[in-house]
Design an enzyme around this catalytic site. Structure first.
Site, mmCIF file in Angstrom:
data_model
loop_
_atom_site.group_PDB
_atom_site.id
_atom_site.type_symbol
_atom_site.label_atom_id
_atom_site.label_comp_id
_atom_site.label_asym_id
_atom_site.label_seq_id
_atom_site.Cartn_x
_atom_site.Cartn_y
_atom_site.Cartn_z
ATOM 1 N N LYS A 13 0.828 -1.206 0.000
ATOM 2 C CA LYS A 13 0.000 0.000 0.000
ATOM 3 C C LYS A 13 0.865 1.260 0.000
ATOM 4 O O LYS A 13 0.652 2.184 -0.795
ATOM 5 C CB LYS A 13 -0.931 0.022 1.228
ATOM 6 N N ARG A 88 -9.356 0.882 9.638
ATOM 7 C CA ARG A 88 -8.920 -0.481 9.912
ATOM 8 C C ARG A 88 -9.911 -1.227 10.783
ATOM 9 O O ARG A 88 -9.676 -2.395 11.112
ATOM 10 C CB ARG A 88 -7.600 -0.406 10.682
ATOM 11 N N ARG A 122 11.675 -6.199 4.440
ATOM 12 C CA ARG A 122 11.585 -4.729 4.322
ATOM 13 C C ARG A 122 12.644 -4.043 5.186
ATOM 14 O O ARG A 122 12.909 -4.435 6.306
ATOM 15 C CB ARG A 122 10.196 -4.246 4.763
ATOM 16 N N ARG A 155 11.813 -2.206 10.768
ATOM 17 C CA ARG A 155 10.757 -1.733 11.666
ATOM 18 C C ARG A 155 10.571 -2.742 12.803
ATOM 19 O O ARG A 155 10.641 -3.938 12.575
ATOM 20 C CB ARG A 155 9.431 -1.592 10.879
ATOM 21 N N ARG A 166 0.271 -9.028 13.690
ATOM 22 C CA ARG A 166 -0.377 -8.082 12.769
ATOM 23 C C ARG A 166 -1.314 -8.807 11.815
ATOM 24 O O ARG A 166 -2.375 -8.308 11.475
ATOM 25 C CB ARG A 166 0.679 -7.314 11.970
#
Ligand code: AP5
Ligand code: ZN
Length: 209
Positions: A13, A88, A122, A155, A166
């Site tokens: 996203k 969300r 990532r 992160r 998550r």
């Protein structure tokens, strides 16, 4: 154009929004980025949400909704936006419906194994937040941001335990929004598995329909 990007963590996203915002000339409003900038700036809100983000849990609706309300008051958000990571929960979606009309909700569709691969690889620039991937979009020099020369970091919520949490938070709290927006006739699915240029092209096609 008032757009929402919906989809599991790691679906791309943020990557697609950072291109689409220039293409469409509208701001990219990421609630995750807003929270991370509060954490970095050590604001009261930042202190309040730091451990929630690290664990991969959701910040309470009231806090998140208020932050988005404030962001919408800024001048750049008056003629369209890409909302990334908000809403969300159903409560957030109901609150958003009171704030702004939407043109489309783009649902990024990606299998779980690719989600995990994208999140675990990532890396982000510590100061600008620019996003890389160790395999799919590596920096020119390993571990170093191409533009700032600063070290890339992982992160906190991209560590394995947080990733699993998550995903389960997404399934329980956010996935119901797919049916919610489908019923309203706003939902468009896009396949998030190909390369970013291909996903961007698909996005342009679906929102211009
Ligand atoms: P947030 O920052 O929104 O995290 P997220 O939704 O989990 O999404 P991600 O940023 O992980 O994924 P993305 O889809 O943007 O993927 P990306 O483009 O980076 O939220 C963080 C936290 O803040 C939440 O957990 C919560 O605590 C809090 N929060 C935020 N909003 C909230 C809300 N509304 N209510 C309550 N709490 C909230 O891509 C991922 C990786 O894949 C990158 O390495 C990238 O390079 C790579 N990649 C991307 N696209 C491709 C592609 N097409 N091909 C190959 N690789 C790709
Ligand atoms: Zn993101």
């Amino acid at each position: 154009m008032n757009l929402v990007f919906l989809g599991p963590p790691g679906a791309g996203k943020g990557t697609i929004a950072s291109e689409a915002k220039n293409l469409f000339g509208i701001p990219h409003i990421s609630t995750g980025d807003l929270f991370r900038s509060h954490i970095k700036g050590e604001t009261e809100l930042g202190k309040q949400v730091k451990t929630i983000l690290a664990a991969g849990d959701l910040v309470p609706d009231s806090v998140t909704i208020e932050m988005v309300k404030q962001r919408f008051l800024e001048s750049d958000a008056q003629n369209g936006f890409i909302l990334d990571g908000f809403p969300r929960t159903i409560a957030q979606a109901d609150a958003l419906a009171e704030m702004k009309p939407l043109d489309a909700v783009v649902n990024f569709v990606l299998d779980r194994d690719l989600i995990v691969k994208r999140l675990s690889g990532r890396r982000v620039c510590k100061s600008t937040g620019k996003t890389y991937h160790i395999l799919y979009n590596p920096p020119k020099r390993e571990g170093i941001d191409d533009e700032t020369g600063e070290p890339l970091i992982q992160r906190d919520d991209d560590k394995p335990e947080a990733i699993l949490n998550r995903l389960s938070v997404y399934e329980k709290q956010t996935e119901p929004l797919i049916a919610y927006y489908r019923e309203k006739g706003l939902l468009v699915d896009i396949d998030a598995s190909p390369a970013p240029e291909v996903v961007l092209e698909a996005l342009v096609k679906v929102v211009q329909k």
